[in-house]
Design an enzyme around this catalytic site. Structure first.
Site, mmCIF file in Angstrom:
data_model
loop_
_atom_site.group_PDB
_atom_site.id
_atom_site.type_symbol
_atom_site.label_atom_id
_atom_site.label_comp_id
_atom_site.label_asym_id
_atom_site.label_seq_id
_atom_site.Cartn_x
_atom_site.Cartn_y
_atom_site.Cartn_z
ATOM 1 N N TYR A 222 28.247 6.519 33.688
ATOM 2 C CA TYR A 222 28.302 5.291 32.908
ATOM 3 C C TYR A 222 27.139 5.168 31.929
ATOM 4 O O TYR A 222 26.983 4.142 31.287
ATOM 5 C CB TYR A 222 28.275 4.066 33.828
ATOM 6 C CG TYR A 222 29.564 3.804 34.577
ATOM 7 C CD1 TYR A 222 30.332 4.836 35.077
ATOM 8 C CD2 TYR A 222 29.998 2.505 34.791
ATOM 9 C CE1 TYR A 222 31.497 4.591 35.785
ATOM 10 C CE2 TYR A 222 31.163 2.246 35.489
ATOM 11 C CZ TYR A 222 31.910 3.292 35.979
ATOM 12 O OH TYR A 222 33.066 3.042 36.677
ATOM 13 N N LYS B 162 28.119 12.968 46.778
ATOM 14 C CA LYS B 162 29.010 14.136 46.791
ATOM 15 C C LYS B 162 28.112 15.333 46.475
ATOM 16 O O LYS B 162 28.387 16.127 45.555
ATOM 17 C CB LYS B 162 30.124 13.941 45.737
ATOM 18 C CG LYS B 162 31.205 14.988 45.765
ATOM 19 C CD LYS B 162 32.230 14.797 46.861
ATOM 20 C CE LYS B 162 33.251 15.909 46.868
ATOM 21 N NZ LYS B 162 34.191 15.840 48.001
ATOM 22 N N ASP C 259 34.257 10.811 49.592
ATOM 23 C CA ASP C 259 35.678 10.793 49.964
ATOM 24 C C ASP C 259 35.847 10.429 51.439
ATOM 25 O O ASP C 259 36.762 9.687 51.809
ATOM 26 C CB ASP C 259 36.386 12.120 49.633
ATOM 27 C CG ASP C 259 35.509 13.342 49.832
ATOM 28 O OD1 ASP C 259 34.280 13.195 49.857
ATOM 29 O OD2 ASP C 259 36.042 14.449 49.973
ATOM 30 N N ASP D 167 31.108 1.473 41.694
ATOM 31 C CA ASP D 167 32.114 0.662 41.004
ATOM 32 C C ASP D 167 33.424 0.711 41.781
ATOM 33 O O ASP D 167 34.041 -0.324 42.084
ATOM 34 C CB ASP D 167 32.299 1.220 39.583
ATOM 35 C CG ASP D 167 33.093 0.279 38.695
ATOM 36 O OD1 ASP D 167 33.364 -0.852 39.125
ATOM 37 O OD2 ASP D 167 33.452 0.680 37.576
#
Ligand code: NAD
Length: 361
Positions: A124, A191, A224, A248
């Site tokens: 972002y 991740k 995940d 987000d």
């Protein structure tokens, strides 16, 4: 004591839910001087500026603002004003509590999570290159020296960023938040198995900083895995600290656990300034109909009261909100179990019900 607060109504359902919130906050007995300032597409048409300097100046002067959602065109048009506001004011922490209130239409009955989302970096940060532009081709040519033919010439690029500075301060913010609010645990979401450098830095920093807070439990989960686990066992988590994009998305999942967009508040907080706003967007489909749920915005106002250290007023407001939700007859249509219910009230009437409760406390 009175507070000068910048009020940015936004667009879509923004003006309705901010007006409801302003009235509720006034009814707490705390004195506010509201400085109404605008931003967004409608402001662009009016004054030629998306985010007028006067709006930024007002927040800089008052230090605190409350803001309605602002529409961002998808794919084309101007960049997000919300992102610009957060970046201009260095509002690096996005705090999104997701708390279940009795009476809310949810599949869960004891969710109490706080998402602390990094607000400035990651995908972002706005470091993007459109396909087939000279600057994009220049960059691809340079990167091919390291990465070879797996880079196609017709790629568009969005660069994921993570700095040691930005990562340290958001993780510290999450631990300080946990300590100040008597929370037991901080979980870092990442991740790093795939994005070894950006998420790797985020994870390593979190591990380091966790050592400075031996009183707070620390855990780490891959993004995940936690997405699935949050749906199954939300009670396993407490405060979560996440890079911007995961924050987000997962905070919206959090909103889904506690009754949907109408129930999820938020605050964008930096070392100097704070802007409080609901997690939801401008919901253009329901704008102007007095049917939007004002609770997410009012709960953002509750966060603002705590930020101003008006704990007594915050406590009374939370009691009033909880009572209205539990009674269930003065709430908007999205709060009803039956989506065709005829006894839902409008945005302003839901706010009136909270004001009524406040007057009894
Ligand atoms: P949205 O949150 O506006 O709407 C998603 C769904 O939730 C819709 O069905 C909507 O009707 C419903 N909803 C949202 N708020 C509600 C409320 N208070 N009461 C009842 N129902 C509510 O998300 P979107 O449709 O993806 O986005 C619309 C616009 O808002 C986009 O332009 C987006 O960029 C912008 N947006 C702005 C902000 C912000 O200003 N901080 C945040 C998110 C999205």
């Amino acid at each position: 004591m009175s507070y000068n607060v910048t009020l940015i109504p936004g667009d879509g359902i923004g003006p309705e839910v901010t007006e409801a919130t302003r009235r509720v906050l006034d009814a707490t007995g705390i004195e506010f001087n509201w400085e109404v300032k605008n931003a967004g597409g409608e402001e662009l048409e009016r004054s030629g500026s998306l985010l007028p300097e006067g709006t930024l100046e007002s927040v800089r002067r008052n230090k605190v603002a409350i803001k309605g959602p602002i529409t961002t065109p998808i794919g084309k048009g101007f960049r997000s004003i919300n992102v610009a506001l957060r970046q201009s004011l260095d509002l690096y922490s996005c705090v999104r509590p997701c708390k279940f209130y009795k009476g809310v239409n949810s599949r869960y009955d004891s969710v109490d999570l706080v998402f602390v989302r990094e607000n400035m970096e990651d995908l972002y940060a706005g470091v993007e290159y459109r396909e087939n532009q000279p600057e994009t081709k220049r960059l691809i040519t340079e990167m091919k020296k390291d990465f070879g033919s797996k880079l196609r010439d017709d790629m568009a690029l969005s660069i994921k960023t993570a700095s040691a500075y930005g990562t340290r301060r958001i993780v510290k913010y999450a631990f300080d938040y946990a300590r100040d609010n008597n929370r037991r645990k901080v979980t870092v979401v990442h991740k790093a198995n795939i994005m070894k450098f950006t998420d790797g830095l985020f994870l390593d920093t979190a591990r380091e900083i966790a050592k400075e807070y031996p009183d707070i439990e620390f855990s780490e989960v891959i993004v995940d895995a936690i997405t699935m686990h949050l749906v199954q066992y939300p009670e396993d988590y407490d405060v979560l600290v996440l890079p911007n994009l995961y924050g987000d998305i997962l905070s919206d999942l959090g909103a889904g656990l506690i009754g949907g967009p109408g129930m999820a508040p938020g605050g964008n907080i930096g070392d100097e300034f704070a802007v409080f706003e609901a997690t939801h967007g401008s919901a253009p489909q329901i704008a102007g109909q007095n049917i939007a749920n004002p609770l997410a915005m009012i709960l953002s106002g509750l966060m603002m009261l705590r930020h101003l250290r008006e704990f007594d007023a915050a406590k009374r407001l939370e009691k009033a909100i909880a009572a209205v939700i539990e009674e269930g007859n003065k709430v908007t249509i999205d709060m009803k179990h039956d989506r065709n219910a005829h006894d839902a009230v409008g945005t302003q009437e839901a706010a009136d019900a909270i004001i009524g409760k406040l007057q009894l406390l």
